[in-house]
Design an enzyme around this catalytic site. Structure first.
Site, mmCIF file in Angstrom:
data_model
loop_
_atom_site.group_PDB
_atom_site.id
_atom_site.type_symbol
_atom_site.label_atom_id
_atom_site.label_comp_id
_atom_site.label_asym_id
_atom_site.label_seq_id
_atom_site.Cartn_x
_atom_site.Cartn_y
_atom_site.Cartn_z
ATOM 1 N N ASP A 1 0.820 -1.140 0.127
ATOM 2 C CA ASP A 1 0.123 -0.085 -0.068
ATOM 3 C C ASP A 1 0.443 0.881 -0.092
ATOM 4 O O ASP A 1 1.312 1.187 -0.815
ATOM 5 C CB ASP A 1 -0.670 -0.770 1.087
ATOM 6 N N TYR B 1 -0.945 11.433 2.441
ATOM 7 C CA TYR B 1 -2.155 11.963 2.061
ATOM 8 C C TYR B 1 -2.231 13.530 1.287
ATOM 9 O O TYR B 1 -2.023 13.615 0.209
ATOM 10 C CB TYR B 1 -3.368 11.180 1.629
ATOM 11 N N HIS C 1 -6.553 -6.679 -0.047
ATOM 12 C CA HIS C 1 -5.983 -5.847 -0.405
ATOM 13 C C HIS C 1 -4.840 -6.641 0.415
ATOM 14 O O HIS C 1 -3.299 -5.804 -0.259
ATOM 15 C CB HIS C 1 -6.457 -4.272 -0.035
#
Length: 308
Positions: free
Chosen positions: A113, A223, A279
Site C-alpha cells: 500500500d 495523503y 488488498h
C-alpha cells in the site's frame, strides 16, 4: 534503543520467542520496529491505516532465513508523529537511518500500500542500500497515470479516499469519534470478504490511531503530502530501477495493477496475482504470500552480496 511490550497483542504461537519490540532513536525522530530472526536483513513497510502488526502472520517463517525488521513508519503505531515529513522521500530516508542504526547498510524491502510508495522511493533514492524490492497491491502516485475525476463507479469506490484524506481539516472533524466506522469500512471493503481481516486486528489498527491525539492528523499526513510525493516520483521515473522487483496483487483488489505500475519504473519485474485475495495479502493469504516472498528473496539475496 528501548524495548516496548508485545504482551497485549494476539500473536502467532512462539512469536515473542523470536521477535523483540524496540524504539529506535534517530536524529530527532523515534521509530518503532519489531525485529527478529537470522540471515540477510529484510525490511517490511506496511500500509495505511495499519502498523507493523499487519506482517505478524508471515514474520515467523521469514525469520528462519532473514533478519526481519517490521517498522511503524513515522506517523504510524508507536513511532513519532511529527507535523511534517510524510512525503515518500522523507519516509525512505527515515528507514535508511533506521536500518543503519540496527546495523544493516544493505537490505531487501517489502512494501504494501503506501509502503509501496516508500519502497519505490527507497530503491530509487538509495539504490546502494536496497537489494531486492517486493511491492504489494497498490499503485504509485506520480508513476501510475492518474484516473479522471469522473471515473466509473467501480474505480471511485477504490480510490475515493485519496481525495478525502487530502482535505486539510474537515476529514479529521468527520472521523474523530467515528474511527472504528471509518477505518473499519476500509478493511471491510478492500479485503476479499468483509470479515477477512479479523475484528481484533482492526481494533489494533484503529486503537493505534484513536488513542493518540496526533494519530488522525498523522494518518492523513501521507495523503496531504501527495503533491510533494508526486513531484518526486515524476523525477524518479526518469531513471529506471536496476533492482529485481516482485509485484504482488490480490485478484479481488488491485490484481495486475501493481506489476503494471512497476513496469513503468523497472525492467526486471516478476508479477504474481493471488487468487481469492483482496488488498491485504499478508493477512488474507499469509501462507501463499510467504511462499511467494521466499521464492523471490531466496535467489541470491542481494543483501548478502559482498559490497565494494
Amino acid at each position: 534503543m528501548s524495548t516496548a511490550s508485545l504482551g497485549s497483542l494476539r500473536l502467532p504461537d512462539g512469536f515473542t520467542d523470536v521477535f523483540t519490540s524496540r524504539l529506535v532513536e534517530l536524529d530527532g525522530l523515534r521509530l518503532h520496529a519489531v525485529t527478529g530472526g537470522e540471515g540477510p536483513p529484510l525490511l517490511l513497510v506496511g500500509g495505511w491505516p495499519q502498523t507493523w502488526y499487519a506482517w505478524r502472520e508471515v514474520m515467523p517463517a521469514l525469520a528462519r532465513e532473514h533478519t526481519v525488521v517490521a517498522v511503524d513508519s513515522r506517523g504510524a503505531g508507536l513511532s513519532d508523529k511529527p507535523d511534517d515529513g510524510y512525503d515518500a522521500g522523507t519516509l525512505a530516508g527515515d528507514l535508511v537511518a533506521l536500518m543503519a542504526a540496527l546495523g544493516h547498510d544493505r537490505f531487501d524491502v517489502v512494501g504494501h500500500d503506501i509502503g509501496m510508495w516508500t519502497g519505490y522511493a527507497l530503491a530509487a533514492d538509495h539504490p546502494e542500500r536496497v537489494g531486492r524490492l517486493a511491492v504489494v497491491d497498490a499503485i504509485i502516485p506520480g508513476l501510475t497515470p492518474a484516473p479522471p475525476v469522473f471515473s466509473p463507479a467501480a474505480v471511485s469506490q477504490r480510490f475515493w479516499h485519496f481525495g478525502f484524506n487530502r482535505l486539510t481539516d474537515l476529514n479529521e472533524e468527520l472521523v474523530r469519534g467515528r474511527e472504528r466506522l471509518f477505518f473499519g469500512y476500509q478493511f471491510a471493503k478492500k479485503a476479499a470478504t468483509p470479515d477477512a481481516i479479523p475484528a481484533y486486528a482492526v481494533d489494533v489498527y484503529v486503537d493505534a490511531i484513536a488513542a493518540d491525539p496526533r494519530g488522525l492528523r498523522a494518518s492523513f499526513g501521507y495523503y496531504r503530502a501527495l503533491d510533494e510525493t508526486i513531484a518526486q516520483n515524476e523525477r524518479r521515473k526518469k531513471t529506471r530501477l536496476t533492482q529485481p522487483v516482485l509485484a504482488v496483487g490480490g485478484a479481488r483488489y488491485s490484481g495486475a495493477m501493481a506489476a503494471e505500475t512497476m513496469r513503468l519504473a523497472a525492467d526486471d519485474v516478476t508479477e504474481v496475482v493471488v487468487d481469492d485475495c483482496g488488498h491485504y495479502v499478508a493477512e488474507e493469504q499469509p501462507a501463499r504470500f510467504t511462499a511467494i516472498l521466499r521464492d523471490f528473496l531466496g535467489v541470491n539475496p542481494a543483501a548478502a552480496v559482498p559490497q565494494g
